[in-house]
Design a protein around this motif. Structure first.
Motif, short mmCIF file in Angstrom:
data_model
loop_
_atom_site.label_atom_id
_atom_site.label_comp_id
_atom_site.label_asym_id
_atom_site.label_seq_id
_atom_site.Cartn_x
_atom_site.Cartn_y
_atom_site.Cartn_z
N ALA A 20 3.08 -7.52 4.82
CA ALA A 20 4.32 -6.75 4.74
C ALA A 20 5.53 -7.66 4.70
CB ALA A 20 4.42 -5.80 5.93
N ALA A 21 5.51 -8.74 5.49
CA ALA A 21 6.64 -9.66 5.54
C ALA A 21 6.81 -10.41 4.23
CB ALA A 21 6.46 -10.65 6.69
N GLU A 22 5.71 -10.78 3.60
CA GLU A 22 5.77 -11.58 2.37
C GLU A 22 5.91 -10.72 1.12
OE1 GLU A 22 5.99 -14.91 2.19
OE2 GLU A 22 6.12 -14.79 4.37
N GLY A 23 5.50 -9.45 1.21
CA GLY A 23 5.54 -8.60 0.03
C GLY A 23 4.54 -9.02 -1.03
N LEU A 46 -8.66 -1.88 6.20
CA LEU A 46 -7.72 -1.33 7.16
C LEU A 46 -7.27 0.06 6.72
CD1 LEU A 46 -5.85 -1.59 9.63
CD2 LEU A 46 -4.19 -2.75 8.15
N GLU A 47 -6.94 0.22 5.45
CA GLU A 47 -6.53 1.52 4.95
C GLU A 47 -7.65 2.55 5.10
OE1 GLU A 47 -3.29 0.81 1.46
OE2 GLU A 47 -5.28 -0.02 1.07
N GLU A 53 -3.11 5.50 2.83
CA GLU A 53 -2.67 4.40 1.99
C GLU A 53 -1.45 3.76 2.64
OE1 GLU A 53 -1.96 3.62 -2.74
OE2 GLU A 53 -1.10 5.42 -1.87
N LEU A 54 -1.52 2.46 2.89
CA LEU A 54 -0.44 1.74 3.55
C LEU A 54 0.37 0.88 2.60
CD1 LEU A 54 -2.41 0.54 6.73
CD2 LEU A 54 -1.01 2.61 6.48
N LEU A 55 -0.25 0.44 1.51
CA LEU A 55 0.38 -0.48 0.57
C LEU A 55 0.38 0.08 -0.84
CD1 LEU A 55 -1.38 -3.78 1.77
CD2 LEU A 55 0.95 -3.06 2.32
N ILE A 56 1.46 -0.15 -1.55
CA ILE A 56 1.54 0.16 -2.98
C ILE A 56 1.43 -1.17 -3.71
CG2 ILE A 56 2.94 1.10 -4.84
CD1 ILE A 56 4.35 2.84 -2.74
N THR A 65 4.08 2.00 1.80
CA THR A 65 4.24 3.44 1.70
C THR A 65 5.01 3.94 2.92
OG1 THR A 65 2.20 3.92 2.89
CG2 THR A 65 2.03 3.61 0.49
N THR A 66 5.36 5.22 2.92
CA THR A 66 6.03 5.78 4.10
C THR A 66 5.14 5.65 5.33
OG1 THR A 66 7.22 7.37 2.71
CG2 THR A 66 7.07 7.86 5.07
N ASP A 67 3.85 5.93 5.18
CA ASP A 67 2.90 5.73 6.29
C ASP A 67 2.81 4.25 6.66
OD1 ASP A 67 2.16 8.39 6.67
OD2 ASP A 67 0.64 8.30 5.09
N GLY A 68 2.89 3.39 5.65
CA GLY A 68 2.80 1.95 5.91
C GLY A 68 3.96 1.42 6.71
#
Length: 313
Positions: A20-23, A46-47, A53-56, A65-68
């Motif tokens: 998440a930090a690195e994108g 993990l998802e 879904e946590l990542l797009i 994602t919003t959940d992410g």
């Protein structure tokens, strides 16, 4: 999405925070010293475990994602608490300190970070302080590039700022209300005045912070942004605006809170207008603050209170 299964590992949370930090999964893999396919598989697993879904994923990297976004807030809390447990009961050294803050151009925000860094017991830390445009502050916090944002609102921009924050899942938390001041060089002829009026500023270069593509009056960093000025200079950073105050005897309008240690050549003079400036911090509505964010806010409040400003909340 894979079927939900039981058990989330601490390693998966650590991996997710770095992604998440690195994108970017590949960039995070390099920092974590794991193979990219391994990290990618860990994120898929993990998802599957959380059933969401946590990542797009795209060719440019990953976004949350919003959940992410919500999951990341809780993941940070868990990892931080585990580090504290290991420090307390296993004798581990203090963990690496991590915090991102995005702010409008306020010296007290810098001063607070200085104090926080000096007070940290960690041998390693990674703090990020971005002085940037109003729109970018909101985007940084929305996408969790930064955990906190520092900005102002008043009667003129309140409705627009509050709507944008609501639409982004963010909330504004007031810190204090300041009376407007002008910042000028100590050598400026107005520096000897107890107060100045708008009429006194006629013919004095007005210095403002550029807001880029989102250069709306509502995103201006200075109050009274709709008033025209025959001599107007926009800048992108605080060092430049201070140099122009000294070199051109220009002024900008701000809170009146300025550090003599960080900005010894600049003084604040009260501006006689019927306005106020409400400074606050923004964060995600549904995500609790980490310990580091809370420490930063405590330092920020301490800095401001030394100027005799009444704190809110």
């Amino acid at each position: 999405m894979a079927k939900r299964s039981n058990g989330i590992t601490l390693q998966q949370l650590t991996y997710y925070i770095e992604v998440a930090a690195e994108g970017s999964i590949s960039a995070a893999a390099d920092l974590l010293f794991v193979a990219q396919p391994t990290l990618s598989a860990a994120m898929k697993d993990l998802e599957g475990r959380v059933g969401r879904e946590l990542l797009i994923r795209s060719a440019r990297g990953v976004t949350l994602t919003t959940d992410g976004v919500e999951f990341l807030g809780y993941a940070r809390q868990v990892v931080e608490q585990v580090a504290l447990l290991e420090q307390r009961y296993l004798g581990r050294p203090p963990s690496r300190r991590l915090l991102g803050v995005s702010t409008q151009h306020y010296s007290f925000a810098v001063d607070a970070l200085v104090r926080m860094v000096k007070a940290t017991a960690a041998t390693e830390y990674e703090f990020s302080l971005r002085e940037t445009r109003t729109w970018d502050i909101i985007e940084d916090v929305r996408t969790l590039r930064s955990e906190l944002g520092i900005l102002y609102r008043n009667d003129f921009n309140r409705n627009v700022i509050d709507k944008l924050l609501r639409d982004s899942g963010l909330a504004f938390h007031p810190l204090f209300v300041a009376d407007p001041h002008i910042f000028i060089s100590r050598k400026n002829p107005l520096a000897t005045r107890d107060r100045v009026t708008l009429a006194d500023l006629t013919g004095v270069p007005r210095l403002t912070f550029d807001q880029g593509a989102n250069n709306s009056f509502y995103f201006a960093e200075e109050i009274l942004s709709t008033l025209s000025s025959p001599q107007d200079i926009r800048v992108s950073d605080r060092a430049t605006i201070f140099n122009l105050m000294i070199g051109l005897d220009g002024y900008t309008i701000s809170t009146g809170i300025i550090s003599d240690d960080l900005d010894p050549e600049i003084v604040a003079i009260p501006l006689d207008v019927d306005e106020n400036i409400e400074i606050g911090w923004i964060g995600h509505s549904a995500i609790p603050l980490t310990e580091q964010a809370q420490r930063y806010l405590a330092e920020l409040r301490a800095v401001v209170s030394e100027f005799g400003v009444e704190l809110l909340g």
